[in-house]
Design a protein around this motif. Structure first.
Motif, mmCIF file in Angstrom:
data_model
loop_
_atom_site.group_PDB
_atom_site.id
_atom_site.type_symbol
_atom_site.label_atom_id
_atom_site.label_comp_id
_atom_site.label_asym_id
_atom_site.label_seq_id
_atom_site.Cartn_x
_atom_site.Cartn_y
_atom_site.Cartn_z
ATOM 1 N N ASP A 89 0.878 -1.020 0.015
ATOM 2 C CA ASP A 89 -0.017 0.051 -0.049
ATOM 3 C C ASP A 89 0.793 1.224 0.170
ATOM 4 O O ASP A 89 0.314 2.140 -0.580
ATOM 5 C CB ASP A 89 -0.968 0.037 1.201
ATOM 6 C CG ASP A 89 -2.261 -0.774 0.977
ATOM 7 O OD1 ASP A 89 -2.457 -1.273 -0.144
ATOM 8 O OD2 ASP A 89 -2.971 -0.903 1.835
ATOM 9 N N SER A 102 0.553 3.699 -3.157
ATOM 10 C CA SER A 102 0.014 5.059 -2.762
ATOM 11 C C SER A 102 1.005 6.087 -3.220
ATOM 12 O O SER A 102 0.687 7.089 -3.826
ATOM 13 C CB SER A 102 -0.170 5.245 -1.382
ATOM 14 O OG SER A 102 -1.187 4.491 -0.808
ATOM 15 N N SER A 117 -6.379 12.018 -2.063
ATOM 16 C CA SER A 117 -6.691 11.494 -0.997
ATOM 17 C C SER A 117 -8.257 10.468 -0.858
ATOM 18 O O SER A 117 -8.131 9.419 -0.548
ATOM 19 C CB SER A 117 -6.841 12.476 0.321
ATOM 20 O OG SER A 117 -5.658 12.936 0.581
ATOM 21 N N ALA A 118 -9.006 11.229 -1.451
ATOM 22 C CA ALA A 118 -10.445 10.631 -1.739
ATOM 23 C C ALA A 118 -10.400 9.347 -2.537
ATOM 24 O O ALA A 118 -10.956 8.412 -2.251
ATOM 25 C CB ALA A 118 -11.264 11.696 -2.315
ATOM 26 N N ARG A 165 -8.607 6.644 -0.641
ATOM 27 C CA ARG A 165 -9.729 6.041 0.456
ATOM 28 C C ARG A 165 -10.716 5.115 -0.380
ATOM 29 O O ARG A 165 -10.934 4.209 0.313
ATOM 30 C CB ARG A 165 -10.013 6.981 1.260
ATOM 31 C CG ARG A 165 -9.066 7.705 2.063
ATOM 32 C CD ARG A 165 -9.873 8.491 3.064
ATOM 33 N NE ARG A 165 -8.936 9.255 3.994
ATOM 34 C CZ ARG A 165 -8.259 10.471 3.704
ATOM 35 N NH1 ARG A 165 -8.544 11.389 2.612
ATOM 36 N NH2 ARG A 165 -7.251 11.015 4.572
ATOM 37 N N ARG A 166 -10.917 5.446 -1.477
ATOM 38 C CA ARG A 166 -12.073 4.779 -2.304
ATOM 39 C C ARG A 166 -11.365 3.439 -2.584
ATOM 40 O O ARG A 166 -12.169 2.535 -2.933
ATOM 41 C CB ARG A 166 -12.595 5.366 -3.556
ATOM 42 C CG ARG A 166 -13.688 6.307 -3.214
ATOM 43 C CD ARG A 166 -14.276 6.952 -4.674
ATOM 44 N NE ARG A 166 -13.252 7.316 -5.453
ATOM 45 C CZ ARG A 166 -13.337 8.662 -5.401
ATOM 46 N NH1 ARG A 166 -13.728 9.504 -4.439
ATOM 47 N NH2 ARG A 166 -12.355 9.455 -6.244
ATOM 48 N N ARG A 167 -10.119 3.432 -2.717
ATOM 49 C CA ARG A 167 -9.353 2.094 -3.347
ATOM 50 C C ARG A 167 -9.015 1.417 -2.172
ATOM 51 O O ARG A 167 -8.304 0.324 -2.381
ATOM 52 C CB ARG A 167 -8.262 2.603 -4.316
ATOM 53 C CG ARG A 167 -8.684 3.230 -5.404
ATOM 54 C CD ARG A 167 -7.239 3.480 -6.193
ATOM 55 N NE ARG A 167 -7.919 4.209 -7.356
ATOM 56 C CZ ARG A 167 -7.474 3.591 -8.596
ATOM 57 N NH1 ARG A 167 -6.822 2.699 -8.759
ATOM 58 N NH2 ARG A 167 -7.916 4.518 -9.765
ATOM 59 N N GLY A 168 -9.335 1.496 -0.935
ATOM 60 C CA GLY A 168 -9.161 0.861 0.322
ATOM 61 C C GLY A 168 -7.744 1.052 1.062
ATOM 62 O O GLY A 168 -7.499 0.141 2.012
ATOM 63 N N ALA A 222 -5.465 2.586 3.786
ATOM 64 C CA ALA A 222 -5.617 3.053 5.023
ATOM 65 C C ALA A 222 -5.257 4.614 5.281
ATOM 66 O O ALA A 222 -4.329 5.333 4.537
ATOM 67 C CB ALA A 222 -4.709 2.433 6.173
ATOM 68 N N ASP A 223 -6.161 5.410 6.123
ATOM 69 C CA ASP A 223 -6.007 6.905 6.173
ATOM 70 C C ASP A 223 -4.607 7.312 6.567
ATOM 71 O O ASP A 223 -4.100 8.303 6.031
ATOM 72 C CB ASP A 223 -6.718 7.330 7.457
ATOM 73 C CG ASP A 223 -8.340 7.253 6.902
ATOM 74 O OD1 ASP A 223 -8.677 7.051 5.757
ATOM 75 O OD2 ASP A 223 -9.344 7.288 7.730
ATOM 76 N N ASP A 224 -3.835 6.426 7.157
ATOM 77 C CA ASP A 224 -2.273 7.040 7.563
ATOM 78 C C ASP A 224 -1.368 6.914 6.419
ATOM 79 O O ASP A 224 -0.665 7.778 6.249
ATOM 80 C CB ASP A 224 -1.730 6.164 8.941
ATOM 81 C CG ASP A 224 -1.804 4.713 8.753
ATOM 82 O OD1 ASP A 224 -2.698 4.170 7.927
ATOM 83 O OD2 ASP A 224 -0.908 4.068 9.250
ATOM 84 N N VAL A 273 -2.469 7.119 3.306
ATOM 85 C CA VAL A 273 -2.835 8.202 2.248
ATOM 86 C C VAL A 273 -2.436 9.532 3.056
ATOM 87 O O VAL A 273 -1.773 10.217 2.052
ATOM 88 C CB VAL A 273 -4.486 8.002 2.316
ATOM 89 C CG1 VAL A 273 -4.981 9.433 1.649
ATOM 90 C CG2 VAL A 273 -5.027 6.881 1.909
#
Length: 131
Positions: A4, A8, A27-28, A31-34, A36-38, A40
């Motif tokens: 990831d 990313s 970012s969006a 996130r849509r691709r799964g 993790a927020d950190d 991203v």
């Protein structure tokens, strides 16, 4: 298993450089691709703010040049909306739009001054031969 972090970073660099997408849109999409927020946040945070500004200016100028007959206030509104939809922050949008409009105005002034200077020149057609 997918890396990831590597994915990313490559995604952000590619989409920003090629499609001109800003941080919010990137970012969006991640996130849509799964992702993790950190991960991203780290990938998008690696974008250089000055590079993001330059990219915003580049794509805004290309759009600006395709609107020659549009009133200035409409151009401003359209450029701001275009950059916002591309995912740029409000600060970058306002700075880039101001920069592009100012740059275009300066180029217009130079072109008008050159045209005025040329129109004041007297040309001896005979010096250029038959034609």
């Amino acid at each position: 298993m997918i890396d990831d972090v590597g994915y990313s970073e490559a995604f952000v660099e590619s989409r920003h450089r090629i499609r001109g997408q800003g941080g919010r849109a990137l970012s969006a999409e991640l996130r849509r691709r799964g992702v993790a927020d950190d991960v991203v946040a780290d990938a998008v945070g690696a974008l250089d703010p000055e590079q993001e500004f330059e990219t915003a200016c580049r794509i805004a100028r290309a759009r600006y040049d395709r609107m020659p007959a549009v009133p200035a206030e409409v151009k401003l509104r359209r450029l701001a909306g275009f950059l916002a939809r591309k995912g740029y922050s409000g600060a970058i949008v306002s700075r880039a739009v101001r920069h592009v409009i100012q740059e275009a105005a300066e180029e217009q002034e130079v072109a008008e001054a050159a045209a005025d200077a040329f129109s004041e020149c007297e040309v001896d057609d005979a010096a250029f031969g038959p034609g």
